[in-house]
Write a protein that holds these residues in place. Sequence first.
Motif, short mmCIF file in Angstrom:
data_model
loop_
_atom_site.label_atom_id
_atom_site.label_comp_id
_atom_site.label_asym_id
_atom_site.label_seq_id
_atom_site.Cartn_x
_atom_site.Cartn_y
_atom_site.Cartn_z
N ARG A 73 0.84 -1.24 0.02
CA ARG A 73 0.00 0.11 -0.11
C ARG A 73 0.93 1.16 0.00
O ARG A 73 1.82 1.17 0.80
N VAL A 74 0.43 2.44 -0.78
CA VAL A 74 1.23 3.34 -0.90
C VAL A 74 0.72 4.38 0.24
O VAL A 74 -0.55 4.77 0.23
N VAL A 75 1.77 5.17 0.99
CA VAL A 75 1.44 5.86 1.58
C VAL A 75 2.30 7.18 1.76
O VAL A 75 3.35 7.09 0.78
N SER A 76 1.95 8.17 2.22
CA SER A 76 2.44 9.72 1.96
C SER A 76 2.93 10.31 3.01
O SER A 76 2.30 9.85 4.13
N GLY A 77 3.83 11.39 3.22
CA GLY A 77 4.36 12.09 4.16
C GLY A 77 4.93 13.19 3.92
O GLY A 77 5.38 13.36 2.72
N TRP A 78 5.28 14.17 4.74
CA TRP A 78 5.78 15.35 4.40
C TRP A 78 7.36 15.45 4.76
O TRP A 78 7.51 14.71 5.66
N ILE A 79 7.95 16.36 4.05
CA ILE A 79 9.37 16.63 4.37
C ILE A 79 9.57 17.98 4.98
O ILE A 79 8.67 18.91 4.45
N TYR A 80 10.12 18.14 5.99
CA TYR A 80 10.26 19.32 6.82
C TYR A 80 11.57 20.08 6.82
O TYR A 80 12.75 19.15 6.59
N ILE B 83 6.15 13.27 -0.26
CA ILE B 83 6.61 12.37 -0.97
C ILE B 83 5.85 10.88 -0.67
O ILE B 83 5.10 10.96 0.14
N ALA B 84 6.01 9.75 -1.47
CA ALA B 84 5.08 8.77 -1.42
C ALA B 84 5.94 7.50 -1.75
O ALA B 84 6.95 7.40 -2.38
N ALA B 85 5.69 6.42 -1.05
CA ALA B 85 6.28 5.28 -1.20
C ALA B 85 5.41 4.02 -0.66
O ALA B 85 4.40 4.29 0.00
N SER B 86 5.83 2.65 -0.92
CA SER B 86 5.19 1.75 -0.14
C SER B 86 5.18 1.82 1.08
O SER B 86 6.14 2.20 1.73
N ARG B 87 4.34 0.91 2.04
CA ARG B 87 4.24 1.14 3.45
C ARG B 87 5.40 0.37 4.07
O ARG B 87 5.94 0.93 5.01
N ALA B 88 6.07 -0.59 3.39
CA ALA B 88 7.13 -1.21 3.79
C ALA B 88 8.64 -0.55 3.47
O ALA B 88 9.59 -0.33 4.46
N ASN B 89 8.62 0.47 2.56
CA ASN B 89 9.67 1.33 2.17
C ASN B 89 9.63 2.86 2.58
O ASN B 89 10.64 3.67 2.54
N PHE B 90 8.44 3.34 3.07
CA PHE B 90 8.32 4.70 3.19
C PHE B 90 9.00 5.13 4.44
O PHE B 90 9.83 6.47 4.28
N GLU C 217 5.16 7.57 -7.72
CA GLU C 217 4.36 7.68 -6.65
C GLU C 217 4.27 9.27 -6.17
O GLU C 217 3.18 9.93 -5.73
N ASP C 218 5.51 9.73 -6.27
CA ASP C 218 5.38 11.34 -5.85
C ASP C 218 4.76 12.31 -6.89
O ASP C 218 3.83 13.09 -6.31
N ALA C 219 4.97 11.90 -8.12
CA ALA C 219 4.08 12.73 -9.27
C ALA C 219 2.44 12.26 -9.04
O ALA C 219 1.91 13.31 -9.07
N GLY C 220 2.23 11.06 -8.59
CA GLY C 220 0.86 10.99 -8.33
C GLY C 220 -0.02 11.63 -7.16
O GLY C 220 -1.15 11.92 -7.26
N LEU C 221 0.95 11.99 -6.21
CA LEU C 221 0.22 12.95 -5.31
C LEU C 221 -0.18 14.16 -5.89
O LEU C 221 -1.21 14.86 -5.24
N ARG C 222 0.58 14.72 -6.88
CA ARG C 222 0.27 16.13 -7.32
C ARG C 222 -0.50 15.75 -8.60
O ARG C 222 -0.96 16.99 -9.11
N GLU C 223 -0.78 14.70 -9.02
CA GLU C 223 -1.44 14.35 -10.31
C GLU C 223 -0.93 14.97 -11.72
O GLU C 223 -1.56 15.70 -12.32
N VAL C 224 0.59 14.75 -11.60
CA VAL C 224 1.02 15.59 -12.63
C VAL C 224 2.39 14.65 -13.06
O VAL C 224 2.32 13.47 -12.35
N ASP C 225 2.97 14.65 -14.20
CA ASP C 225 3.96 13.87 -14.51
C ASP C 225 5.23 14.05 -13.77
O ASP C 225 5.42 15.16 -12.90
N ILE C 226 6.28 13.10 -13.77
CA ILE C 226 7.32 13.24 -12.93
C ILE C 226 8.16 14.46 -12.93
O ILE C 226 8.80 14.63 -12.01
N TRP C 227 8.37 14.84 -14.21
CA TRP C 227 9.18 15.85 -14.41
C TRP C 227 8.53 17.35 -14.10
O TRP C 227 9.30 18.04 -13.28
N THR C 228 7.09 17.69 -14.01
CA THR C 228 6.57 18.67 -13.51
C THR C 228 6.77 18.38 -12.10
O THR C 228 6.93 19.61 -11.38
N SER C 229 6.36 17.17 -11.57
CA SER C 229 6.71 17.24 -9.91
C SER C 229 7.82 17.54 -9.50
O SER C 229 7.93 18.29 -8.57
#
Length: 555
Positions: free
Chosen positions: A46-53, A62-69, A122-134
């Motif tokens: 499962r893909v989870v997300s969180g903030w970088i401070y 950023i986003a990653a699988s639950r095991a790798n996040f 997965e990071d780009a999917g959070l913003r609903e854009v392609d990876i380069w725009t993200s």
Amino acid sequence: MRFQFLAIASSMAIAVVSVPKATAQIPLLPQLLQAPSSVSNDSNDRVVSGWIYLDGRRLFQIAASRANFPERSEDIQKKLEKIAQNYFQSTAKTAVKVEVRKVNDLPVIYINDQYLMTITSEDAGLREVDIWTSANQVKESLQEDLQQGKQERQTQFLIDQGKIAAGIALAMIVMSWGIYSWEQRSKKDLLYPIASQPPISPRNSPISPAVAAAQPIATQLNQQQKQHLQEVKRRLFQLSQAGIWGGGSFFILGLFPYTRGFQVGIITAAQFPLRLGVVLLGTYVAIRLTYALIERFTSTLISSGAFLTPESSERLQLRVSTFSGVTKSIATGIWVGVGFLLALVSLGIDIVPLLAGASLVGVALSLASQNLIKDAINGFLIILEDQYALGDVISVGDVGGLVENLNLRMTQVRDSEGRLITIPNGEIKVVANLSSRWSRADLTVPIAYQADTEKALKLIETVADKMNQEMQWQRQILEPPQVLGIDQFGDRGLIIRVWFKTQPLKQWDVAREFRRRLKIALDEAGISISVPQQAIWVNDDHLLNFQSNGNGKAH
């Protein structure tokens, strides 16, 4: 009064206001710990997300699988902090260099030629854009925030922020002192109320005697209402002081880049306790306000004289105590239930399935707990029909005593031996109320057969009338005593019955005093109170001869 409420509102606003971006950015509670987004049914994939401070300020997600996040988030956070420290400590005035490079057809972000991270789909999917725009969006955020972070570490900026912090601290002291002064003034008003006009006597007042008799009850209810309102004020004072010092200190932490990170830690650690604390305090204040409203409504109803007659005014106090206690218990149960549901919501628990399951459980419990339902229905009818109330003396079957507690489920009475007896309301079929509206002292006076009957009756009537004319007993005896006459011929002599109609629960005091006075009067008149007598007649001739000739002498 307007200033006082503004002071409380301002103190609460300090705790929740957000700092402008030029000074600090306080993460809001719902955004700080966002619920993980799910794109797969498998828990590890499962893909989870969180903030970088950076300096307690959110930069990007950023986003990653639950095991790798966790590993990826920690790695990026450490690298960013290291790169930022190197940049902040450098004396060069050149702008930070943030680049997006292409490595293996993926955008990679470098800061001052140091690797930070690789943008994934997965990071780009959070913003609903392609990876380069993200990647470009992350680049712009890093460029702006790193430059701002270095600017905030300049001496002049820290001095300006220190001035703001000093102003906030001074405002905290002034507001805290204002709240404290208001609290002390409220306490003095409660202890030393303004002297009111002396009460108007019922004889000269334009109000009805029933309302005049009910005034002490209304006064008692008003006092209880003031106590509940005072308790609500005290809790609001405490909340205001906590909001001033806690919120102000939290605000000051956000002014400096070195302490702003503590905000995230405080919010993370205190998020759930703070929510639960707000729910508990809100529930407690709601219960107290409900108590005050109940007593306010009851006192208003009593003061208006509605449904009140001179005969019912004495009974009113017992009914008010019963209704008030039962209504408060019901209101407390409702508010506790609402508070429990709100606590579950504050913890992020979906209560819709819980409510659906609770309804099914409630149906099952209702079928299994028919006795409880029967008790509640019977208890409601007891209160509604005024069969008895708190303070009444009742007799139920073989037990009886003073009613100390009454609710929808049970009745508790204290008997003459001090035992507390609990009776389920569903078990009460026939109840004898010994103190409903008025009581009666039923006395029997035994007089010897040899006494002058007319003299004894006249003496008893004289003692009863004299007692009724005294002010102390005139308040307790409602009607002139009735000497009913000779009730029966008993083994103790002539039984004379006397009735006293008294105030509720006063029959025993009147009876004791009358017996004392009557004993003294009978002794002075030479009339004796008879004792049990029995005559024995012997008709056996053999027994008589034996007693007369046993020793040759007659006895």
